[in-house]
Write a protein that holds these residues in place. Structure first.
Motif, mmCIF file in Angstrom:
data_model
loop_
_atom_site.group_PDB
_atom_site.id
_atom_site.type_symbol
_atom_site.label_atom_id
_atom_site.label_comp_id
_atom_site.label_asym_id
_atom_site.label_seq_id
_atom_site.Cartn_x
_atom_site.Cartn_y
_atom_site.Cartn_z
ATOM 1 N N PHE A 6 0.876 -1.270 -0.004
ATOM 2 C CA PHE A 6 -0.117 0.222 -0.175
ATOM 3 C C PHE A 6 0.627 1.344 -0.030
ATOM 4 C CE2 PHE A 6 -1.869 -3.970 2.600
ATOM 5 C CZ PHE A 6 -3.174 -3.636 1.439
ATOM 6 N N LEU A 7 2.419 1.419 0.217
ATOM 7 C CA LEU A 7 2.586 2.310 -0.148
ATOM 8 C C LEU A 7 3.166 3.046 -1.304
ATOM 9 C CD1 LEU A 7 5.884 0.291 1.393
ATOM 10 C CD2 LEU A 7 4.637 2.671 2.658
ATOM 11 N N PRO A 8 3.195 4.433 -1.335
ATOM 12 C CA PRO A 8 3.779 5.407 -2.416
ATOM 13 C C PRO A 8 4.950 4.492 -3.583
ATOM 14 C CG PRO A 8 2.970 6.609 -0.872
ATOM 15 C CD PRO A 8 3.268 5.408 -0.565
ATOM 16 N N LEU A 9 4.785 5.150 -4.721
ATOM 17 C CA LEU A 9 5.907 3.839 -5.248
ATOM 18 C C LEU A 9 6.637 4.237 -4.760
ATOM 19 C CD1 LEU A 9 6.484 2.381 -7.995
ATOM 20 C CD2 LEU A 9 6.660 5.012 -9.260
ATOM 21 N N GLN A 10 7.780 5.178 -4.658
ATOM 22 C CA GLN A 10 9.149 6.194 -4.519
ATOM 23 C C GLN A 10 10.050 4.761 -2.924
ATOM 24 O OE1 GLN A 10 11.466 6.624 -6.147
ATOM 25 N NE2 GLN A 10 10.313 6.549 -7.839
ATOM 26 N N LEU A 49 16.406 1.776 9.391
ATOM 27 C CA LEU A 49 16.647 2.023 7.870
ATOM 28 C C LEU A 49 15.384 2.622 7.428
ATOM 29 C CD1 LEU A 49 19.641 -0.225 6.887
ATOM 30 C CD2 LEU A 49 19.726 1.823 6.295
ATOM 31 N N SER A 50 14.259 0.784 7.636
ATOM 32 C CA SER A 50 12.766 1.324 7.243
ATOM 33 C C SER A 50 11.954 2.080 7.972
ATOM 34 C CB SER A 50 12.641 -0.031 7.824
ATOM 35 O OG SER A 50 13.487 -1.232 7.605
ATOM 36 N N ALA A 51 12.664 2.762 9.079
ATOM 37 C CA ALA A 51 11.613 4.005 10.242
ATOM 38 C C ALA A 51 12.485 5.002 8.555
ATOM 39 C CB ALA A 51 11.894 3.886 11.180
ATOM 40 N N ARG A 52 13.943 4.896 8.770
ATOM 41 C CA ARG A 52 14.129 6.419 7.571
ATOM 42 C C ARG A 52 13.911 6.200 6.452
ATOM 43 N NH1 ARG A 52 18.674 9.985 7.797
ATOM 44 N NH2 ARG A 52 19.603 8.702 10.114
ATOM 45 N N ILE A 53 13.391 5.027 5.768
ATOM 46 C CA ILE A 53 12.367 5.169 4.615
ATOM 47 C C ILE A 53 10.967 5.435 4.689
ATOM 48 C CG2 ILE A 53 11.973 3.660 2.825
ATOM 49 C CD1 ILE A 53 14.745 1.907 3.165
ATOM 50 N N PHE A 54 10.236 4.926 5.538
ATOM 51 C CA PHE A 54 9.130 5.644 5.600
ATOM 52 C C PHE A 54 8.856 7.070 6.155
ATOM 53 C CE2 PHE A 54 8.763 0.929 7.402
ATOM 54 C CZ PHE A 54 8.482 0.277 6.245
ATOM 55 N N GLY A 55 9.375 7.254 6.664
ATOM 56 C CA GLY A 55 9.639 9.035 7.278
ATOM 57 C C GLY A 55 10.002 9.067 8.138
ATOM 58 N N VAL A 56 10.625 9.914 8.738
ATOM 59 C CA VAL A 56 10.730 10.226 10.722
ATOM 60 C C VAL A 56 10.490 12.042 10.490
ATOM 61 C CG1 VAL A 56 11.655 10.045 12.570
ATOM 62 C CG2 VAL A 56 12.422 7.979 11.131
ATOM 63 N N THR A 57 9.686 12.384 11.179
ATOM 64 C CA THR A 57 9.543 13.458 11.808
ATOM 65 C C THR A 57 10.486 13.404 13.679
ATOM 66 O OG1 THR A 57 7.229 13.702 12.508
ATOM 67 C CG2 THR A 57 8.159 14.201 10.342
ATOM 68 N N ASP A 58 9.925 12.781 14.099
ATOM 69 C CA ASP A 58 10.443 12.665 15.824
ATOM 70 C C ASP A 58 11.212 11.814 15.758
ATOM 71 O OD1 ASP A 58 10.000 12.006 18.550
ATOM 72 O OD2 ASP A 58 7.801 13.496 18.812
ATOM 73 N N GLU A 59 12.867 12.313 16.545
ATOM 74 C CA GLU A 59 13.509 11.008 16.642
ATOM 75 C C GLU A 59 13.114 9.235 17.769
ATOM 76 O OE1 GLU A 59 16.612 11.161 15.776
ATOM 77 O OE2 GLU A 59 16.234 12.311 14.427
ATOM 78 N N ARG A 89 2.637 8.314 13.056
ATOM 79 C CA ARG A 89 2.283 6.736 13.368
ATOM 80 C C ARG A 89 1.849 6.465 12.061
ATOM 81 N NH1 ARG A 89 0.044 3.226 16.815
ATOM 82 N NH2 ARG A 89 -1.832 2.377 16.548
ATOM 83 N N ARG A 90 0.929 7.625 11.623
ATOM 84 C CA ARG A 90 0.890 7.714 10.208
ATOM 85 C C ARG A 90 2.150 6.934 8.257
ATOM 86 N NH1 ARG A 90 -3.123 8.926 6.837
ATOM 87 N NH2 ARG A 90 -3.480 8.743 4.581
ATOM 88 N N ASN A 91 3.121 7.287 8.816
ATOM 89 C CA ASN A 91 4.096 7.446 8.213
ATOM 90 C C ASN A 91 4.457 6.090 9.018
ATOM 91 O OD1 ASN A 91 4.383 9.654 6.921
ATOM 92 N ND2 ASN A 91 5.944 10.481 8.276
ATOM 93 N N GLN A 92 4.569 5.762 9.950
ATOM 94 C CA GLN A 92 4.793 3.940 10.187
ATOM 95 C C GLN A 92 4.619 2.788 9.430
ATOM 96 O OE1 GLN A 92 8.516 3.873 10.359
ATOM 97 N NE2 GLN A 92 8.557 5.567 9.890
#
Length: 278
Positions: free
Chosen positions: A24-28, A133-143, A227-230
């Motif tokens: 269900f992820l966006p293409l990139q 690494l996966s979290a970084r790919i999905f998108g992180v705004t909070d450490e 939460r949404r990014n992950q």
């Protein structure tokens, strides 16, 4: 075949829970995480499918060199060629890819772990680093999301260890810490000879409860903002936790003689439900 298609095929052939979480992820984002997963599979296969330790070490050293090529902008393998644009775009740390190789290499020489702290190091390298690494790919705004990813990776690997006790024993490996085998009075010979007992069931119940604890810790620390990014990680968590529940309900002692897995339909259902309602 393009590098991206090579990685897609590698992920699809595995039948892994990871594959279902990517749908269900966006293409990139999907291309990036699929390439990372294919990298992990390639390195893991070196250890699991190469029977000559010397050949396996040589191949893993080649992969270390190839990671160097990747960060120098000259990747040769389809997987690293697929990873290259995402490494640049997302600034994926080179050291973390090398740590994954280090963790896989441990399986060549280490078939036992004395204490849980020793096992944790292995789990960190082969699973928590992948989570980071996966979290970084999905998108992180909070450490704090990296704390979630590290704990979730540990929970995943502990679930794998529980599920695969019998399969690992057939390879001569016992990941359950020696101290815990002794505490529950379970001889290593019982595991290597697939002998179920009340003591073994108690040992596995202890392992299940610890894994459940790490899932709870991971989910508790995940910031609402991320939460949404992950969600892809949450999909994987839903599938892995369902697997753990099935083992618990089926009788934890049975993992010595059978490998429990969810059907593709159930995995897809859990993925869809979690994606839209997480």
């Amino acid at each position: 075949m393009t590098p991206d298609q090579y990685c897609e095929d590698k992920a699809a052939q595995s039948g892994s829970s990871f594959y279902y979480s990517f749908r269900f992820l966006p293409l990139q984002t999907r291309l990036a995480i699929t390439a990372l997963y294919a990298f992990c599979r390639e390195v893991d296969d070196v250890v699991d499918e190469t029977h000559d330790e010397g050949v396996a070490r040589t191949t893993l050293n080649w992969w270390r060199s190839e990671v160097g090529n990747l960060y120098a902008g000259t990747p040769q393998h389809p997987v690293t060629r697929a990873l290259q644009p995402h490494v640049v775009r997302l600034q994926l740390p080179q050291e973390q890819l090398l740590q994954i190789i280090e963790g896989m290499e441990m399986d060549l020489t280490q078939a036992r772990y004395n204490a849980f702290a020793d096992l944790q190091r292995y789990c960190y390298l082969v699973a928590s680093v992948v989570g980071l690494l996966s979290a970084r790919i999905f998108g992180v705004t909070d450490e704090r999301t990296y704390q979630y990813a590290e704990r979730l990776g540990l929970a995943f690997q502990l679930t794998n260890i529980i599920r695969d006790v019998g399969e690992d024993a057939r390879r001569g490996r016992i990941y359950l810490p020696v101290e815990e085998l002794q505490r529950f009075n379970v001889p290593a010979a019982d595991i290597l000879n697939y002998r179920e007992s009340d003591n073994f069931r108690a040992l596995m119940q202890f392992q299940i409860e610890r894994a459940e604890g790490y899932y709870a810790e991971a989910l508790a620390v995940l910031p609402k903002a991320d939460r949404r990014n992950q969600r892809a990680g949450l999909v994987m968590a839903a599938i892995y936790r369902a697997t753990l529940d099935e083992i618990k309900q089926d009788g934890a002692g049975k993992v010595l003689n059978q490998r429990l897995s969810l059907t593709p339909v159930r995995k897809l259902w859990l993925a869809w439900k979690t994606w839209w309602f997480a």
